[in-house]
Each structure stands twice: as C-alpha cells, then as structure tokens.
Design a protein around this motif. Sequence first.
Motif, PDB file in Angstrom:
ATOM      1  N   TRP A 157     -35.213  -7.098 -14.985  1.00  0.00           N
ATOM      2  CA  TRP A 157     -35.047  -7.103 -16.382  1.00  0.00           C
ATOM      3  C   TRP A 157     -34.650  -6.923 -17.851  1.00  0.00           C
ATOM      4  O   TRP A 157     -34.037  -7.298 -18.300  1.00  0.00           O
ATOM      5  N   VAL A 158     -34.474  -5.771 -17.054  1.00  0.00           N
ATOM      6  CA  VAL A 158     -33.179  -5.396 -18.021  1.00  0.00           C
ATOM      7  C   VAL A 158     -31.821  -5.489 -18.534  1.00  0.00           C
ATOM      8  O   VAL A 158     -31.354  -5.410 -19.535  1.00  0.00           O
ATOM      9  N   ALA A 159     -31.186  -6.184 -17.399  1.00  0.00           N
ATOM     10  CA  ALA A 159     -30.362  -6.924 -17.379  1.00  0.00           C
ATOM     11  C   ALA A 159     -30.227  -8.111 -18.115  1.00  0.00           C
ATOM     12  O   ALA A 159     -29.626  -8.562 -18.052  1.00  0.00           O
ATOM     13  N   THR A 160     -30.822  -9.071 -18.420  1.00  0.00           N
ATOM     14  CA  THR A 160     -31.473 -10.151 -19.074  1.00  0.00           C
ATOM     15  C   THR A 160     -31.548  -9.044 -20.512  1.00  0.00           C
ATOM     16  O   THR A 160     -31.640  -8.671 -20.955  1.00  0.00           O
ATOM     17  N   ASP A 161     -31.504 -10.543 -21.688  1.00  0.00           N
ATOM     18  CA  ASP A 161     -31.569 -10.200 -22.620  1.00  0.00           C
ATOM     19  C   ASP A 161     -33.157  -9.493 -23.358  1.00  0.00           C
ATOM     20  O   ASP A 161     -33.650 -10.015 -24.592  1.00  0.00           O
ATOM     21  N   MET A 162     -34.289 -10.016 -22.466  1.00  0.00           N
ATOM     22  CA  MET A 162     -35.520  -9.699 -22.907  1.00  0.00           C
ATOM     23  C   MET A 162     -36.049  -8.088 -23.619  1.00  0.00           C
ATOM     24  O   MET A 162     -35.490  -7.130 -23.406  1.00  0.00           O
ATOM     25  N   THR A 163     -36.874  -8.064 -24.205  1.00  0.00           N
ATOM     26  CA  THR A 163     -37.415  -7.061 -25.029  1.00  0.00           C
ATOM     27  C   THR A 163     -38.034  -5.914 -24.131  1.00  0.00           C
ATOM     28  O   THR A 163     -38.810  -7.110 -22.971  1.00  0.00           O
ATOM     29  N   TYR A 164     -38.048  -4.850 -24.295  1.00  0.00           N
ATOM     30  CA  TYR A 164     -39.223  -3.834 -23.818  1.00  0.00           C
ATOM     31  C   TYR A 164     -40.184  -4.776 -23.573  1.00  0.00           C
ATOM     32  O   TYR A 164     -41.415  -4.632 -22.590  1.00  0.00           O
ATOM     33  N   GLN A 165     -41.346  -5.431 -25.185  1.00  0.00           N
ATOM     34  CA  GLN A 165     -42.528  -5.872 -25.173  1.00  0.00           C
ATOM     35  C   GLN A 165     -42.474  -7.355 -23.786  1.00  0.00           C
ATOM     36  O   GLN A 165     -43.892  -7.530 -23.069  1.00  0.00           O
ATOM     37  N   GLN A 166     -41.377  -7.401 -24.513  1.00  0.00           N
ATOM     38  CA  GLN A 166     -41.225  -9.615 -22.794  1.00  0.00           C
ATOM     39  C   GLN A 166     -41.101  -8.859 -21.585  1.00  0.00           C
ATOM     40  O   GLN A 166     -41.580  -9.084 -20.456  1.00  0.00           O
ATOM     41  N   ILE A 167     -40.114  -7.200 -21.306  1.00  0.00           N
ATOM     42  CA  ILE A 167     -40.158  -7.163 -19.950  1.00  0.00           C
ATOM     43  C   ILE A 167     -41.524  -6.366 -19.776  1.00  0.00           C
ATOM     44  O   ILE A 167     -42.759  -7.119 -18.609  1.00  0.00           O
ATOM     45  N   ALA A 168     -42.775  -6.108 -20.518  1.00  0.00           N
ATOM     46  CA  ALA A 168     -44.376  -5.135 -19.683  1.00  0.00           C
ATOM     47  C   ALA A 168     -44.875  -6.507 -19.584  1.00  0.00           C
ATOM     48  O   ALA A 168     -45.480  -6.761 -18.497  1.00  0.00           O
ATOM     49  N   ASP A 169     -44.586  -7.497 -20.706  1.00  0.00           N
ATOM     50  CA  ASP A 169     -45.485  -9.337 -20.956  1.00  0.00           C
ATOM     51  C   ASP A 169     -45.242 -10.066 -19.432  1.00  0.00           C
ATOM     52  O   ASP A 169     -45.898 -10.197 -18.159  1.00  0.00           O
ATOM     53  N   LYS A 170     -43.609  -9.635 -18.985  1.00  0.00           N
ATOM     54  CA  LYS A 170     -43.802 -10.232 -17.628  1.00  0.00           C
ATOM     55  C   LYS A 170     -44.306  -9.311 -16.473  1.00  0.00           C
ATOM     56  O   LYS A 170     -44.031 -10.537 -15.300  1.00  0.00           O
ATOM     57  N   MET A 171     -44.085  -8.590 -16.233  1.00  0.00           N
ATOM     58  CA  MET A 171     -44.214  -7.099 -15.221  1.00  0.00           C
ATOM     59  C   MET A 171     -46.320  -7.137 -15.452  1.00  0.00           C
ATOM     60  O   MET A 171     -46.518  -6.644 -14.151  1.00  0.00           O
ATOM     61  N   ASN A 172     -47.015  -7.415 -16.170  1.00  0.00           N
ATOM     62  CA  ASN A 172     -47.737  -7.369 -16.409  1.00  0.00           C
ATOM     63  C   ASN A 172     -48.591  -5.821 -16.695  1.00  0.00           C
ATOM     64  O   ASN A 172     -49.455  -6.234 -15.670  1.00  0.00           O
ATOM     65  N   LEU A 173     -48.111  -5.679 -17.416  1.00  0.00           N
ATOM     66  CA  LEU A 173     -47.857  -4.057 -17.345  1.00  0.00           C
ATOM     67  C   LEU A 173     -47.914  -3.498 -19.454  1.00  0.00           C
ATOM     68  O   LEU A 173     -47.489  -3.963 -20.134  1.00  0.00           O
ATOM     69  N   SER A 174     -48.573  -2.679 -19.288  1.00  0.00           N
ATOM     70  CA  SER A 174     -48.427  -1.769 -20.521  1.00  0.00           C
ATOM     71  C   SER A 174     -47.030  -1.537 -21.628  1.00  0.00           C
ATOM     72  O   SER A 174     -46.153  -1.576 -20.817  1.00  0.00           O
ATOM     73  N   VAL A 175     -46.131  -1.860 -22.434  1.00  0.00           N
ATOM     74  CA  VAL A 175     -45.909  -0.879 -22.613  1.00  0.00           C
ATOM     75  C   VAL A 175     -44.864   0.245 -22.699  1.00  0.00           C
ATOM     76  O   VAL A 175     -44.435   0.647 -22.677  1.00  0.00           O
ATOM     77  N   LYS A 176     -45.974   0.823 -22.485  1.00  0.00           N
ATOM     78  CA  LYS A 176     -46.101   2.608 -22.555  1.00  0.00           C
ATOM     79  C   LYS A 176     -45.653   2.573 -21.135  1.00  0.00           C
ATOM     80  O   LYS A 176     -45.206   3.707 -20.662  1.00  0.00           O
ATOM     81  N   THR A 177     -46.025   1.751 -19.797  1.00  0.00           N
ATOM     82  CA  THR A 177     -45.728   1.999 -18.435  1.00  0.00           C
ATOM     83  C   THR A 177     -44.214   1.712 -18.380  1.00  0.00           C
ATOM     84  O   THR A 177     -43.281   2.361 -18.480  1.00  0.00           O
ATOM     85  N   ILE A 178     -43.628   0.499 -19.203  1.00  0.00           N
ATOM     86  CA  ILE A 178     -42.400   0.330 -19.529  1.00  0.00           C
ATOM     87  C   ILE A 178     -41.246   1.735 -19.713  1.00  0.00           C
ATOM     88  O   ILE A 178     -40.533   1.328 -19.257  1.00  0.00           O
TER      89      ILE A 178
END
Length: 218
Positions: free
Chosen positions: A166-187
């Motif tokens: 997901w890092v290789a996309t234009d998604m923000t870290y918040q969006q990656i966290a939502d995609k992976m069902n994890l908290s931003v802190k975990t990301i």
Amino acid sequence: MMNKIQIALVDDHNLFRKGLIKLINMGDTQQKYHILFEADHGNHLKEKMVTPPFPDIILMDIDMPEVDGFEAVEWLQRTHGDVKVLVMTMLESESAILRMLRMGVKGYIHKDIEVEELHAALETIAANGFYYSEAASEVLHQNLNGLERAGNAVHLSENEREFIKWVATDMTYQQIADKMNLSVKTIDGYREALFRKLHVKTRVTLALYAVKHGLVEL
C-alpha cells in the motif's frame, strides 16, 4: 474541458515550452490533455498556484533562475501534495535523479525525448504510474540492487508485506490504516520497523522495494 487532464509547464526557456505544447497536442488524438498554464521558474509557479484550478501533472525543469526545480518540487510537496510531477531536464546525474525521487516525483525524462515517449510518460503518470528515462531507470536499478541485498537479510511478516504494497500507492497512512483495519499508531510502527530493517529513510525507497520484489505491479 473539466474531464481533460490539466497540465502545467515550468521551464525558463519560452521557445522550449511552446515546442513542448505543440508536441503534447500533436499526439493527443483523443484530446485528453489541456495546457492549464506556463511558468518560467519556481516563483512564477507559486503565483500560478494561488487559486484553482490546479494542474494534475506538472512538467518541471530543474535548472531555472530564482527558484529551481528542486525547490519548486519541495514546495509542491508541502502545499499541493496531490499534484503529480514529471521532471523534464537535461540533467541526468545520479544525485539529481535520486534527489527528485526522494521528493516523490512520478517521472524523470530527458528533454530530447520523442513525442511517442512523451505521451507514454503522461499517460502512465495520469494512471498513477511512474515513468523514467533509460538513464534514470539505470540509476533506479543500481539502487534497487543495493536495497535488495539489504532486504535479503531480513524476514518480513505478512502484515509488513501488505503495508509495503500500500505504501507504493498514493494512499495516505490514515487510508492505509483503514484499509488494513489497523490503527494509525500500528501503521507508524510498521513504517519505523521497516525503515530500520531495510536501512531506508523514505516512503519512496520502501515503494521501490515493493516494485523490485513483486509486491506491487506498476
């Protein structure tokens, strides 16, 4: 007009800009592109970017007076992070290429490019891809090889591998966290752990690792 891809040109040579506009229009048989504005250096670009509409893609030179391409790209990343930058320059040194890549540009090509390759670059970047000249690709290859040697010595968990994808996309870290069902802190923890494991310092280099190891296809 609103459905067209909006393009801006930033180069201090007026004649080159006019020729570039002709080249873009020459191969645009489907009328996908619209030249939104021209600027002859970074300060002029800043003046043009005060009010919308903003360009989707900026073709950026490096060697310009007042504010050069490096400073202009750095400013864009801080103020207009969603605008894609295609560097178009005579400079193809390793330091220049890597510096621009670390800033997050989407492409790096030489000014003597053929019209077909120019359109291929624009189409690829418009589709959220990356496009590099042969010289830039060689620099990437060399640096990816070094990254591969670093990566071979570590084990990546499934979550870390998915995060890199997901890092290789234009998604923000918040969006990656939502995609992976994890908290931003975990990301954030994944990011810092991978920076240490792979001996890298930027998101761009993590994305290059993903491409090199087949975790994502461009």
